[in-house]
Design a protein around this motif. Structure first.
Motif, PDB file in Angstrom:
ATOM      1  N   GLU A 207       0.813  -1.215   0.000  1.00 31.71           N
ATOM      2  CA  GLU A 207       0.000   0.000   0.000  1.00 31.71           C
ATOM      3  C   GLU A 207       0.845   1.263   0.000  1.00 31.71           C
ATOM      4  O   GLU A 207       0.506   2.247  -0.656  1.00 31.71           O
ATOM      5  N   SER A 208       1.930   1.258   0.762  1.00 32.23           N
ATOM      6  CA  SER A 208       2.732   2.463   0.894  1.00 32.23           C
ATOM      7  C   SER A 208       4.104   2.119   1.422  1.00 32.23           C
ATOM      8  O   SER A 208       4.320   1.052   2.006  1.00 32.23           O
ATOM      9  N   VAL A 209       5.051   3.023   1.200  1.00 33.00           N
ATOM     10  CA  VAL A 209       6.390   2.933   1.778  1.00 33.00           C
ATOM     11  C   VAL A 209       6.732   4.306   2.325  1.00 33.00           C
ATOM     12  O   VAL A 209       6.648   5.312   1.608  1.00 33.00           O
ATOM     13  N   VAL A 210       7.099   4.358   3.609  1.00 33.15           N
ATOM     14  CA  VAL A 210       7.382   5.620   4.287  1.00 33.15           C
ATOM     15  C   VAL A 210       8.809   5.595   4.801  1.00 33.15           C
ATOM     16  O   VAL A 210       9.246   4.610   5.406  1.00 33.15           O
ATOM     17  N   LYS A 211       9.540   6.673   4.579  1.00 29.00           N
ATOM     18  CA  LYS A 211      10.897   6.793   5.110  1.00 29.00           C
ATOM     19  C   LYS A 211      10.812   7.279   6.549  1.00 29.00           C
ATOM     20  O   LYS A 211      10.230   8.326   6.832  1.00 29.00           O
ATOM     21  N   VAL A 212      11.406   6.500   7.475  1.00 33.26           N
ATOM     22  CA  VAL A 212      11.345   6.889   8.882  1.00 33.26           C
ATOM     23  C   VAL A 212      12.666   7.454   9.393  1.00 33.26           C
ATOM     24  O   VAL A 212      12.680   8.175  10.396  1.00 33.26           O
ATOM     25  N   LEU A 213      13.773   7.127   8.761  1.00 31.18           N
ATOM     26  CA  LEU A 213      15.057   7.674   9.194  1.00 31.18           C
ATOM     27  C   LEU A 213      15.982   7.792   7.987  1.00 31.18           C
ATOM     28  O   LEU A 213      16.480   6.798   7.468  1.00 31.18           O
ATOM     29  N   ASP A 214      16.202   9.027   7.548  1.00 32.29           N
ATOM     30  CA  ASP A 214      17.072   9.311   6.412  1.00 32.29           C
ATOM     31  C   ASP A 214      18.484   9.531   6.927  1.00 32.29           C
ATOM     32  O   ASP A 214      18.716  10.393   7.776  1.00 32.29           O
ATOM     33  N   GLN A 215      19.424   8.752   6.428  1.00 32.75           N
ATOM     34  CA  GLN A 215      20.826   8.871   6.857  1.00 32.75           C
ATOM     35  C   GLN A 215      21.734   9.385   5.747  1.00 32.75           C
ATOM     36  O   GLN A 215      22.956   9.421   5.912  1.00 32.75           O
ATOM     37  N   TRP A 237       4.601  -1.638  23.026  1.00 30.45           N
ATOM     38  CA  TRP A 237       5.701  -1.027  22.284  1.00 30.45           C
ATOM     39  C   TRP A 237       6.316  -2.054  21.335  1.00 30.45           C
ATOM     40  O   TRP A 237       6.351  -3.245  21.627  1.00 30.45           O
ATOM     41  N   THR A 238       6.841  -1.566  20.220  1.00 29.07           N
ATOM     42  CA  THR A 238       7.684  -2.364  19.349  1.00 29.07           C
ATOM     43  C   THR A 238       9.102  -1.828  19.455  1.00 29.07           C
ATOM     44  O   THR A 238       9.352  -0.652  19.154  1.00 29.07           O
ATOM     45  N   TYR A 239      10.032  -2.679  19.908  1.00 27.88           N
ATOM     46  CA  TYR A 239      11.439  -2.308  20.002  1.00 27.88           C
ATOM     47  C   TYR A 239      12.129  -2.746  18.713  1.00 27.88           C
ATOM     48  O   TYR A 239      12.049  -3.916  18.318  1.00 27.88           O
ATOM     49  N   VAL A 240      12.799  -1.816  18.051  1.00 27.28           N
ATOM     50  CA  VAL A 240      13.398  -2.051  16.745  1.00 27.28           C
ATOM     51  C   VAL A 240      14.912  -1.904  16.885  1.00 27.28           C
ATOM     52  O   VAL A 240      15.412  -0.824  17.212  1.00 27.28           O
ATOM     53  N   PHE A 241      15.628  -2.985  16.624  1.00 26.75           N
ATOM     54  CA  PHE A 241      17.080  -2.972  16.767  1.00 26.75           C
ATOM     55  C   PHE A 241      17.753  -2.687  15.429  1.00 26.75           C
ATOM     56  O   PHE A 241      17.247  -3.047  14.363  1.00 26.75           O
ATOM     57  N   ARG A 260      12.117   2.567  19.846  1.00 23.03           N
ATOM     58  CA  ARG A 260      10.821   1.985  20.195  1.00 23.03           C
ATOM     59  C   ARG A 260       9.714   2.855  19.621  1.00 23.03           C
ATOM     60  O   ARG A 260       9.845   4.068  19.486  1.00 23.03           O
ATOM     61  N   VAL A 261       8.609   2.159  19.291  1.00 24.38           N
ATOM     62  CA  VAL A 261       7.480   2.796  18.611  1.00 24.38           C
ATOM     63  C   VAL A 261       6.198   2.250  19.219  1.00 24.38           C
ATOM     64  O   VAL A 261       6.083   1.032  19.443  1.00 24.38           O
ATOM     65  N   PRO A 262       5.190   3.086  19.492  1.00 22.29           N
ATOM     66  CA  PRO A 262       3.917   2.560  20.012  1.00 22.29           C
ATOM     67  C   PRO A 262       3.256   1.624  19.005  1.00 22.29           C
ATOM     68  O   PRO A 262       3.368   1.815  17.787  1.00 22.29           O
ATOM     69  N   GLU A 263       2.563   0.622  19.504  1.00 26.09           N
ATOM     70  CA  GLU A 263       1.865  -0.324  18.648  1.00 26.09           C
ATOM     71  C   GLU A 263       0.934   0.405  17.687  1.00 26.09           C
ATOM     72  O   GLU A 263       0.198   1.309  18.074  1.00 26.09           O
ATOM     73  N   GLY A 264       0.988   0.021  16.414  1.00 24.23           N
ATOM     74  CA  GLY A 264       0.147   0.618  15.393  1.00 24.23           C
ATOM     75  C   GLY A 264       0.752   1.824  14.708  1.00 24.23           C
ATOM     76  O   GLY A 264       0.133   2.395  13.818  1.00 24.23           O
ATOM     77  N   ARG A 265       1.995   2.210  15.084  1.00 32.23           N
ATOM     78  CA  ARG A 265       2.555   3.456  14.549  1.00 32.23           C
ATOM     79  C   ARG A 265       3.939   3.276  13.938  1.00 32.23           C
ATOM     80  O   ARG A 265       4.672   4.255  13.779  1.00 32.23           O
ATOM     81  N   LEU A 266       4.281   2.059  13.545  1.00 33.00           N
ATOM     82  CA  LEU A 266       5.593   1.840  12.939  1.00 33.00           C
ATOM     83  C   LEU A 266       5.791   2.694  11.689  1.00 33.00           C
ATOM     84  O   LEU A 266       6.908   3.111  11.391  1.00 33.00           O
ATOM     85  N   GLY A 267       4.721   2.951  10.961  1.00 32.25           N
ATOM     86  CA  GLY A 267       4.823   3.725   9.733  1.00 32.25           C
ATOM     87  C   GLY A 267       4.762   5.226   9.927  1.00 32.25           C
ATOM     88  O   GLY A 267       4.659   5.966   8.942  1.00 32.25           O
ATOM     89  N   GLU A 268       4.854   5.703  11.167  1.00 30.41           N
ATOM     90  CA  GLU A 268       4.827   7.140  11.453  1.00 30.41           C
ATOM     91  C   GLU A 268       6.198   7.587  11.947  1.00 30.41           C
ATOM     92  O   GLU A 268       6.585   7.300  13.079  1.00 30.41           O
ATOM     93  N   PRO A 269       6.950   8.305  11.139  1.00 32.57           N
ATOM     94  CA  PRO A 269       8.285   8.728  11.577  1.00 32.57           C
ATOM     95  C   PRO A 269       8.273   9.503  12.890  1.00 32.57           C
ATOM     96  O   PRO A 269       9.190   9.354  13.708  1.00 32.57           O
ATOM     97  N   SER A 270       7.242  10.305  13.128  1.00 38.15           N
ATOM     98  CA  SER A 270       7.200  11.125  14.338  1.00 38.15           C
ATOM     99  C   SER A 270       7.003  10.295  15.599  1.00 38.15           C
ATOM    100  O   SER A 270       7.240  10.784  16.715  1.00 38.15           O
ATOM    101  N   ALA A 271       6.575   9.039  15.455  1.00 38.20           N
ATOM    102  CA  ALA A 271       6.329   8.192  16.616  1.00 38.20           C
ATOM    103  C   ALA A 271       7.576   7.451  17.083  1.00 38.20           C
ATOM    104  O   ALA A 271       7.576   6.856  18.156  1.00 38.20           O
TER     105      ALA A 271
END
Length: 410
Positions: A207-215, A237-241, A260-271
């Motif tokens: 459906e979509s691809v969102v950039k969450v961290l541009d390096q 929470w989802t902990y992302v390593f 870490r990101v709240p459940e349901g918000r992995l696709g929101e960079p601000s979260a």
């Protein structure tokens, strides 16, 4: 790292990156803050025993050798999986061979199944497994299109989560690593960004691809951080390593990170919030004392977290080791015990150990003494003629599986 080892870190199929990433071992991470300390259920854990999982290894061999279709998966690395709500499994791969596999003997008379040298190689793929753990079909590949010329996407960890916080509708979120073509030492591509793709259910349409961290603006590519090698879910929470590419420039090790990101918000960079050593903030900082590669896996076992990675030094070409902690932020302790899974022939390496809890039995339940399934990838070490070697023996570029039994450490 010795020059002869570094010279072998690219085969054109993703081994270069993953060998670079997995040769580190975890030491200690920063002490957690008060909100992240675990209760009394956390106890030291170690590997009690392990054995080859021939069922899963054979299933990927069966599917890869099936010549009834010419556009499906015949080999790949970067193995990750997620269980879908309807019981199916979704398997995600980085560089992937498609095409037809021919039965033995191969063109030089060896008793191996083989593929033609013109077989397509795509940057990513996804294979669907049914509820009885039988592989059924490959989604149109590549599943995730290149974001720009000379860039590509490698999928890593994934999870099913609400479409939005509190929603009853579910989607699949897939973490993606964006790499950009470069020259030595970035022959496997420069780390560029972390993205999150959303796949619909049950169709698995992107459906979509969102950039969450541009390096891309970090001047030193070895300091760029990509997230998603493994995910852990806890208390909403989802902990992302993730990790940087320190070993690409021959630093002693890469550094580990966690967000870490709240459940349901992995696709929101601000979260997204990143561990800073003392709390959660907008910028990632290395876990203090952690010396790892990005290709590792973390799984919760009761109140304890187990981390699996390749061992340090040259042992990292053959040997898996483990560490434990009472929090996603550490501190990590170990190594507790090593094991060396089987390799198909001389001249190949094991890399990218990944846990698959959905295929395990009781590993995260009471006592944590059940069976935990781990995969590891294999590939040819020498870049000279590597693609030809992989095509001449297709079993050299497929995941293998082991069942690990865990116990409380004394």
């Amino acid at each position: 790292m010795p020059e002869d080892v570094r010279a072998r870190q690219r085969t054109g199929t993703g081994l270069g990156l993953l060998l670079t990433l997995v040769l580190g071992a975890v030491l200690l991470t920063a002490l957690p803050d008060g909100n992240d300390r675990e209760g009394g259920g956390c106890t030291p854990r170690r590997i009690a025993s392990w054995s080859a999982d021939q069922g899963l290894t054979s299933e990927f061999a069966r599917y890869g050798d099936d010549a009834t279709r010419t556009d499906d998966w015949t080999g790949g690395d970067g193995t990750h999986s997620v269980r879908l709500p309807d019981g199916r499994g979704l398997w995600l791969f980085s560089d992937t061979y498609l095409g037809r596999v021919h039965g033995p003997p191969n063109p030089v008379g060896e008793s191996y199944a083989w593929r033609d040298g013109t077989a397509p190689l795509v940057r990513n793929s996804a294979v669907v497994m049914d509820g009885r753990d039988r592989l059924r079909r490959t989604l149109p590949a590549p599943l995730f299109a290149d974001p720009a010329p000379n860039q590509w996407r490698w999928p890593v960890a994934a999870r099913v989560e609400p479409r939005s916080p509190g929603s009853s509708r579910k989607v699949v979120r897939v973490l993606l690593w964006v790499r950009t073509a470069g020259t030595s030492p970035w022959i496997y591509g420069m780390p560029t960004a972390t993205e999150v793709a959303t796949l619909s259910l049950p169709s698995l349409r992107v459906e979509s691809v969102v950039k969450v961290l541009d390096q891309s603006l970090v001047a030193d590519p070895s300091r760029r951080v990509l997230f998603g090698t493994t995910l852990v879910e806890k208390d909403g929470w989802t902990y992302v390593f993730g990790g940087d590419d320190g070993r690409a420039v021959n630093r002693p090790a890469s550094s580990a990170y966690v967000a870490r990101v709240p459940e349901g918000r992995l696709g929101e960079p601000s979260a997204w919030r990143y561990w800073s050593g003392s709390g959660w903030g907008p910028r990632p900082r290395p876990l203090h004392g952690a010396e790892v590669g990005s290709a590792f896996s973390v799984v919760p076992v009761d109140g304890t977290y187990l981390l699996f990675t390749m061992a340090a030094g040259t042992a990292g070409l053959t040997t898996v080791t483990s560490y434990w902690a009472c929090s996603p932020t550490g501190p990590w302790h170990g190594p507790t015990k090593n094991f060396s899974p089987a390799l198909p022939t001389a001249g190949v390496a094991a890399y990218n150990p990944q846990a698959h809890p959905a295929l395990s039995s009781g590993a995260t339940g009471a006592g944590g003494d059940g069976r935990l399934v781990l995969s590891y990838d294999v590939n040819w070490l020498d870049t000279t003629g590597a693609s030809a070697s992989i095509n001449a023996n297709v079993s050299l570029y497929r995941p293998r599986f082991v069942s690990v039994r865990l116990t409380r450490a004394g």
